[in-house]
Design a protein around this motif. Structure first.
Motif, PDB file in Angstrom:
ATOM      1  N   ALA A  82       9.093   1.765  -0.273  1.00  0.00           N
ATOM      2  CA  ALA A  82       8.037   2.393   0.520  1.00  0.00           C
ATOM      3  C   ALA A  82       8.552   3.521   1.403  1.00  0.00           C
ATOM      4  CB  ALA A  82       7.353   1.335   1.388  1.00  0.00           C
ATOM      5  N   HIS A 117       6.873   7.043   2.522  1.00  0.00           N
ATOM      6  CA  HIS A 117       5.619   7.044   3.272  1.00  0.00           C
ATOM      7  C   HIS A 117       5.679   6.185   4.532  1.00  0.00           C
ATOM      8  CE1 HIS A 117       3.404   9.301   0.222  1.00  0.00           C
ATOM      9  NE2 HIS A 117       4.031   8.566  -0.689  1.00  0.00           N
ATOM     10  N   VAL A 138       0.846  -1.203   0.000  1.00  0.00           N
ATOM     11  CA  VAL A 138       0.000   0.000   0.000  1.00  0.00           C
ATOM     12  C   VAL A 138       0.879   1.249   0.000  1.00  0.00           C
ATOM     13  CG1 VAL A 138      -1.623   1.351   1.385  1.00  0.00           C
ATOM     14  CG2 VAL A 138      -1.987  -1.102   1.072  1.00  0.00           C
ATOM     15  N   LEU A 139       1.939   1.257   0.786  1.00  0.00           N
ATOM     16  CA  LEU A 139       2.826   2.416   0.834  1.00  0.00           C
ATOM     17  C   LEU A 139       3.574   2.600  -0.488  1.00  0.00           C
ATOM     18  CD1 LEU A 139       4.299   2.094   4.445  1.00  0.00           C
ATOM     19  CD2 LEU A 139       2.469   3.585   3.648  1.00  0.00           C
ATOM     20  N   TRP A 193       2.380   1.743  -3.380  1.00  0.00           N
ATOM     21  CA  TRP A 193       1.368   2.267  -4.298  1.00  0.00           C
ATOM     22  C   TRP A 193       1.176   3.764  -4.094  1.00  0.00           C
ATOM     23  CZ3 TRP A 193      -1.095   1.312  -8.617  1.00  0.00           C
ATOM     24  CH2 TRP A 193      -2.262   2.020  -8.909  1.00  0.00           C
ATOM     25  N   ARG A 194       1.166   4.194  -2.851  1.00  0.00           N
ATOM     26  CA  ARG A 194       1.009   5.620  -2.568  1.00  0.00           C
ATOM     27  C   ARG A 194       2.162   6.439  -3.151  1.00  0.00           C
ATOM     28  NH1 ARG A 194       0.056   6.973   3.548  1.00  0.00           N
ATOM     29  NH2 ARG A 194       0.068   9.054   2.599  1.00  0.00           N
ATOM     30  N   GLY A 195       3.335   5.862  -3.188  1.00  0.00           N
ATOM     31  CA  GLY A 195       4.501   6.589  -3.694  1.00  0.00           C
ATOM     32  C   GLY A 195       4.867   6.226  -5.119  1.00  0.00           C
ATOM     33  N   ARG A 196       3.925   5.651  -5.871  1.00  0.00           N
ATOM     34  CA  ARG A 196       4.225   5.128  -7.203  1.00  0.00           C
ATOM     35  C   ARG A 196       4.751   6.204  -8.149  1.00  0.00           C
ATOM     36  NH1 ARG A 196      -1.060   5.752  -6.348  1.00  0.00           N
ATOM     37  NH2 ARG A 196      -2.412   6.704  -7.941  1.00  0.00           N
ATOM     38  N   ARG A 197       4.232   7.435  -8.061  1.00  0.00           N
ATOM     39  CA  ARG A 197       4.691   8.482  -8.977  1.00  0.00           C
ATOM     40  C   ARG A 197       6.146   8.850  -8.693  1.00  0.00           C
ATOM     41  NH1 ARG A 197      -0.675  10.020  -8.054  1.00  0.00           N
ATOM     42  NH2 ARG A 197      -1.949  10.101  -9.969  1.00  0.00           N
TER      43      ARG A 197
END
Length: 419
Positions: free
Chosen positions: A390, A393, A336-337, A339-343
């Protein structure tokens, strides 16, 4: 001869001195290094004196017994037993140590404790390369205390060595993506090849690295052609990659775990990898097993999800699987973390390189894993890379907080506060 238990304690003390030296040399994470050694040493002693750790009764016993079997006839006999790239390569390395010293389980555990500390340090270096010192320190703390990573740093098993060399290769790949250079290339190839000896699936990481290089070279070559220019270096790189691919197809050479080019497209071979050779409650559900080539479309992503997040609540057929469920929650949080920082990951050349190496490895290991116990070990191989990705985040670990007066109470005169 030194008594085996004394030999083990001397080895553990040496690992402690080595960790203390590493702490002195890396002031940013000196406390993390010492804690990483402490928790792994305690886990090793618990396994040795109190009770086996959760994954310390199967392969750990088998590797240690095989090491002694090769070593008891002497060093030359142990050397001649070299297995090559094989699951028992770690046992062979342990046999060489036994042949030079004596049989001591705590000795092997102590060596792995130090390798685990080195793995924490290299993971910190990877995160520092990507995100800077502050984020890297958070990564080091999580890696130092990650439960299953700690366990495999305290057992005579090969996972800790895979993690160490895989992260060395990842560090080289990130540095190559940032600026190239022969040193970065050597670090990448050397790290991934060394990891391959401890588990053959690491070769997918090396192939992923060269695949990214080839794709980048093709993109630069095509952009040059569109402008009416021919980039020599990019052209040579493309020819080199194509030459290796043609040689792989024509010569029939076999790559460990992947086989020959003919075997690579064999449905029967891939069905074999999907099959679980384990019986009992630890086996994946039957519906995760594809029945034909067309099922690979859904089976490959499903197995990757099972590798990272299983057992799911509906899979809890044995009490021991609760440990796997708790471990899976850590990986769910990491994904999940990420994914949040994917950019941020994709926009950074080093982060993108690590991501593009890691994803094929997760899919490859997902295909070859058919039970929860093996999945527990295999996903621990990639914990360091996931934690590093990750990092932006990850929450801060706060051990204590100083009490700071609020602005309102600070404005009250001392005389009034006393009343």
């Amino acid at each position: 001869m030194i008594a085996p238990e004394v030999l083990g304690w001397l080895s553990l003390a040496s690992a402690g001195f080595g960790s203390f030296f590493l702490a002195l040399k890396n002031s940013w994470v000196w406390d993390v290094v010492l804690v990483a050694f402490g928790v792994r040493a305690l886990a090793a002693l618990f396994h040795f004196y109190v009770a086996p750790l959760p994954d310390g009764t199967a392969d750990a016993i088998s590797f240690e017994a095989q090491a002694w079997e090769w070593a008891r006839a002497g060093l030359w006999s142990a050397l001649s037993a070299f297995p090559g790239i094989d699951s028992y390569f770690y046992a062979w390395c342990a046999a060489l140590i036994y042949a030079l010293t004596d049989r001591s389980l705590l000795l092997l555990q102590s060596i792995n404790v130090f390798a685990g500390v080195l793995g924490v340090l290299v993971t910190w270096m990877v995160a520092r390369e990507l995100w800077g010192e502050r984020a890297a320190r958070k990564v080091a703390w999580v890696m130092a205390l990650f439960p299953m990573v700690v366990q495999y740093g305290a057992l005579p098993m090969r996972e800790v060595w895979f993690v160490l060399f895989f992260m060395v290769g990842a560090l080289g790949a990130i540095r190559w993506a940032r600026g190239g250079g022969a040193t970065a290339m050597g670090l990448t190839v050397g790290g991934f090849v060394a990891a391959t000896f401890f588990h053959g699936g690491a070769i997918v990481g090396l192939l992923g690295f060269f695949g990214v290089l080839g794709a980048g070279a093709f993109r630069r070559w095509w952009a040059g052609v569109a402008r009416g220019r021919l980039r020599v270096v990019a052209s040579l790189a493309i020819l080199g990659v194509l030459g290796l691919a043609v040689a792989y197809v024509v010569t029939g050479v076999s790559i460990h775990k992947l086989g020959t080019a003919e075997q690579m497209v064999s449905t029967e071979r891939w069905m074999f990898y999907f099959e679980s050779r384990v019986v009992g409650g630890a086996r994946y559900p039957e519906w995760t097993q594809p029945q034909g080539a067309t099922d690979f479309i859904w089976a490959v992503p499903l197995r990757a999800a099972y590798l990272l997040f299983a057992p799911f609540p509906w899979d809890l057929r044995e009490p021991a699987l609760v440990i796997g469920l708790i471990d899976a929650l850590f990986y769910l949080a990491l994904v999940v973390l990420v994914w949040r920082g994917r950019r941020a990951i994709w926009n950074d050349p080093g982060g993108r390189m690590l991501f593009l190496i890691l994803v094929p490895l997760i899919f490859a290991y997902g295909v070859g894993t058919g039970n929860f116990g093996t999945g527990l070990r295999h996903r621990a191989k990639f914990a360091g890379a996931l934690i590093a990705l990750a990092a932006p985040h990850l929450p801060r670990l706060i051990w204590w907080r100083r009490s700071v007066p609020s602005s309102r109470s600070a404005a009250v005169p001392r005389e009034l506060a006393a009343r």
